[in-house]
Design a protein around this motif. Sequence first.
Motif: not given
Length: 118
Positions: A56-65, A76-87
Motif C-alpha cells: 500500500t501507498l498513501y498520500a501524506d495527508s491521509v496517512k493514519g486516517r 478495492v475499498y477506501l475506509q476514510m476516518s477522521s474526515l476533514k473538510h479538506e478531504d
Amino acid sequence: VQLQASGGGLVQAGGSLRLSCAAHGTFIGSYVLGWFRQAPGKQRELVASITDGGITLYADSVKGRFTISRDNTITVYLQMSSLKHEDTGVYYCNAETGSYTGARKYYWGQGTQVTVSS
C-alpha cells in the motif's frame, strides 16, 4: 475493464465513510488499484494505492486516517476516518494493469462525491 465506484456522500468533520470500487473484466499480469481525488479548482491527486501483492501507498495527508484494501473479487475499498473538510472532492478509483502487448493500461471509474462539512 470497467470500474464501478460507490459509497460517497455527505458527512460531518470527524466522521467516516467507506468507498468501494468493483472491477469487472480480466486483469492481465500484475495490477495496482488506487483511489484519486479532485477538489474544486485543484488537480487530481493520488490518495492511496494497493498492489496485487498487497503493498500500500498513501498520500501524506491521509496517512493514519484512511485505509485501502482489496478482496479476491478485485474490489478495492477506501475506509476514510477522521474526515476533514479538506478531504472534500470527487473520488475516482483507478486500475493499472498489464496487457498482451506488454504495455500498461489504465482504467478509471466514475467519480463519487465526498463532502465533509466543517
